[in-house]
Motif scaffolding. Sequence first.
Motif: not given
Length: 342
Positions: A74, A81, A127, A129
């Motif tokens: 990340p 992350g 990650s 996200t």
Amino acid sequence: MRAFACPHCSALVFFENSVCLTCGTEIGFSRAERTVVRAQGRHRCANRRTATCNWFADGPGALCDCCALTRTRPADDDAAGLAAFALTEQAKRRLLYQLDDLALPVVGRDAGRGGDPRGGLAFDLLSSTHEPVTTGHASGVVTLDLAEGDAGYRERMRVQLAEPYRTLLGHLRHETGHWYWEVLVDRPGRNDDFRALFGDERESYADALERHYSSAPPGGWEDRYVSSYATAHPWEDWAETFAHYLHIRDTSQTAAAFGISVQGPLDAREDLTSEPHESEKDFDAIAAAWLPLTYALNAVNRSMGHADLYPFVLAPTVLDKLRFVHELVVARPAYVPVSPPA
């Protein structure tokens, strides 16, 4: 995992320790020496803070051998992350320690470090996200969604997929297992032996996964597979079985190192060096020690109000598959690199 002692005061220290909590000596793990050593005169991994890494590197500002296997991580501004990244790297260090302990080839992809530039293990720790990430593998490159580092997410997925067990270390063992199918089965030409136990891997993988996710597992799968996911395709059966084999070997070794023996043939008083204990070479002895240990561990967990630590039943066919994995591992075949592109 073997037990470690402080190199200064001989107090018990753990694999993850950077300092002895008894005498304050700074310590860390040396992959070359395969043990915990003094930090004095050595170079800490550059991921000491980012990944809480306690391994040593070749030089100042360098990554240790384990962290160097990670190709992607990340961004520095992804706090969530990076937190999951640190947990994943911690699990990866345990994975690499065990692969070394079993003398399984790892080989890095960086030719400058003496590895095979066309093969070997590498990790993309991503990650999800901001964008979707699919955990998976591609000829040694393991991709892991770092959302698995969140305990709540991991538990939701475990329940949703009806899995009895789901951990970061389990994911890493499973995905690397796919590469070891190439290394231990395919390249040495053990395909016929594999197919006799696991089925024909030439079946369409995509079709098999679509069928698995759109229908219930076959009835009586527990008599032939270590998990319901293992029923999806022979490759998944191998990866699940390989991961389970690593679970068994690691937990058994840890129990023996701490003097825990439950009516099994492994003598915990023996000095377990880097070479396999004689009884560790015999799968029947491993299984005979493992099953009583799991009964005891489950009973201890229940006494604490938790579910079984080991929610599995190993049917005879599953034991045959585990024995096959064991025989390939202890044979220690020479590493056959992937053929270079034409």
